[in-house]
Design an enzyme around this catalytic site. Sequence first.
Site, short mmCIF file in Angstrom:
data_model
loop_
_atom_site.label_atom_id
_atom_site.label_comp_id
_atom_site.label_asym_id
_atom_site.label_seq_id
_atom_site.Cartn_x
_atom_site.Cartn_y
_atom_site.Cartn_z
N GLY A 128 0.67 -1.56 -0.07
CA GLY A 128 0.26 0.19 -0.08
C GLY A 128 1.08 1.28 -0.12
O GLY A 128 1.99 1.06 0.27
N GLN A 160 2.55 9.86 1.82
CA GLN A 160 4.17 9.54 2.18
C GLN A 160 5.09 9.74 0.93
O GLN A 160 5.87 9.44 0.60
CB GLN A 160 4.07 8.14 1.95
CG GLN A 160 3.40 7.12 3.51
CD GLN A 160 3.15 5.80 3.60
OE1 GLN A 160 2.23 5.07 2.83
NE2 GLN A 160 4.25 5.27 3.77
N CYS A 218 5.66 -0.17 7.69
CA CYS A 218 4.85 0.57 6.85
C CYS A 218 6.49 1.09 6.29
O CYS A 218 7.52 1.25 7.00
CB CYS A 218 4.57 1.88 7.93
SG CYS A 218 4.59 3.74 6.86
N LEU A 219 6.33 1.58 4.66
CA LEU A 219 7.05 2.71 4.12
C LEU A 219 7.95 3.27 4.43
O LEU A 219 9.38 2.91 4.67
CB LEU A 219 7.33 2.67 2.81
CG LEU A 219 6.33 0.55 2.04
CD1 LEU A 219 6.17 1.26 0.49
CD2 LEU A 219 7.43 -0.60 1.58
N HIS A 247 -4.71 1.71 7.45
CA HIS A 247 -3.16 1.75 7.59
C HIS A 247 -3.84 3.15 7.10
O HIS A 247 -2.30 4.83 7.16
CB HIS A 247 -2.77 0.91 7.55
CG HIS A 247 -1.19 1.21 7.88
ND1 HIS A 247 -0.23 1.04 8.34
CD2 HIS A 247 -0.63 1.93 6.97
CE1 HIS A 247 1.26 1.28 8.75
NE2 HIS A 247 0.98 2.19 7.37
N GLU A 248 -3.77 3.00 5.72
CA GLU A 248 -3.76 4.39 3.90
C GLU A 248 -4.24 5.07 4.68
O GLU A 248 -3.46 6.61 4.74
CB GLU A 248 -3.24 3.38 3.36
CG GLU A 248 -2.96 2.38 2.40
CD GLU A 248 -1.67 2.45 2.76
OE1 GLU A 248 -0.56 3.87 2.69
OE2 GLU A 248 -0.74 1.63 3.32
N HIS A 290 -2.74 7.69 7.08
CA HIS A 290 -1.82 8.46 6.58
C HIS A 290 -2.55 9.47 6.14
O HIS A 290 -1.73 10.58 5.52
CB HIS A 290 -1.18 7.84 5.59
CG HIS A 290 -0.28 6.94 5.55
ND1 HIS A 290 1.40 7.03 6.67
CD2 HIS A 290 0.00 5.66 5.80
CE1 HIS A 290 1.81 5.85 6.53
NE2 HIS A 290 1.58 4.91 6.41
O1 K1U Z 1 1.85 2.53 4.33
C1 K1U Z 1 2.75 1.77 3.68
O2 K1U Z 1 3.78 2.58 4.38
C2 K1U Z 1 2.61 0.17 3.73
C3 K1U Z 1 2.46 -0.86 3.64
C4 K1U Z 1 0.99 -1.16 4.26
C5 K1U Z 1 0.82 -2.04 5.19
C6 K1U Z 1 1.61 -2.85 5.41
C7 K1U Z 1 1.46 -3.71 7.14
C8 K1U Z 1 -0.31 -3.45 7.46
C9 K1U Z 1 -0.42 -2.35 7.53
C10 K1U Z 1 -0.03 -1.85 6.08
C11 K1U Z 1 3.67 -1.93 3.82
O3 K1U Z 1 3.48 -2.37 2.79
S1 K1U Z 1 4.71 -2.51 4.67
C12 K1U Z 1 5.85 -3.39 3.65
C13 K1U Z 1 5.01 -5.10 3.56
O4 K1U Z 1 4.32 -4.93 4.67
C14 K1U Z 1 5.16 -5.87 2.36
C15 K1U Z 1 6.26 -5.45 1.59
C16 K1U Z 1 6.13 -6.57 0.80
C17 K1U Z 1 5.59 -8.05 0.86
C18 K1U Z 1 4.72 -7.85 0.98
C19 K1U Z 1 4.10 -7.10 2.29
ZN ZN Z 2 2.63 3.21 6.73
#
Ligand code: K1U
Ligand code: ZN
Length: 171
Positions: free
Chosen positions: A46, A51, A91-92, A133-134, A137
């Site tokens: 996501g 972000q 979270c990225l 979560h998004e 943000h």
């Molecule tokens: O909002 C963001 O920063 C993105 C975030 C979204 C998210 C993940 C997990 C729970 C709630 C919200 C991410 O994508 S973090 C990376 C991640 O979860 C992932 C990366 C690669 C493959 C699978 C998952």
């Molecule tokens: Zn996030």
Amino acid sequence: MALLPILQYPDPRLHTVAKPVTVFDDALRQLVADMAETMYEAPGIGLAATQVDQHIQLIVIDLSKEKNDLLVLINPKITAQSGEQDYEEGCLSVPGVYESVTRAEWIKVEAHDATGTLFKLEADGLLSVCIQHEMDHLKGKVFVEYLSSLKRNRIRSKMVKHAREIERNNY
Ligand code: K1U
Ligand code: ZN
């Protein structure tokens, strides 16, 4: 298409409240494409416009392994919700940190797509977590704000130290 820099916690711009999208034009669709590319490359499931320092109500999500099921949510609103679930979130904008957060289990959402068409969606499990979560943000809230101040301050210090190290290595 272009890869966009992702703001890193504790950047104060992550606390900006996003404005609704009013014009559904080619520039918006270009931003959607750039955000999708940035999310896939990260990799993540996501990304909110906040972000990438764009303060409009725009989210992209793709939970598929094949990276071929892009969901675009513009001006999203949760119209109903029920239950509770705990999920270890990432979270990225806070790389390397995974912490459990409690959110609604099931949500009903109304949003516009990139052409401006209104649609409704029901979600549970990871999709529900990711949308919530998004949407946080877009309200200027980062998931670490659900944690204790002790944990949050440790994460903040770790991130600041890491950013300083990267800066020092670039000189
Ligand atoms: O909002 C963001 O920063 C993105 C975030 C979204 C998210 C993940 C997990 C729970 C709630 C919200 C991410 O994508 S973090 C990376 C991640 O979860 C992932 C990366 C690669 C493959 C699978 C998952
Ligand atoms: Zn996030």
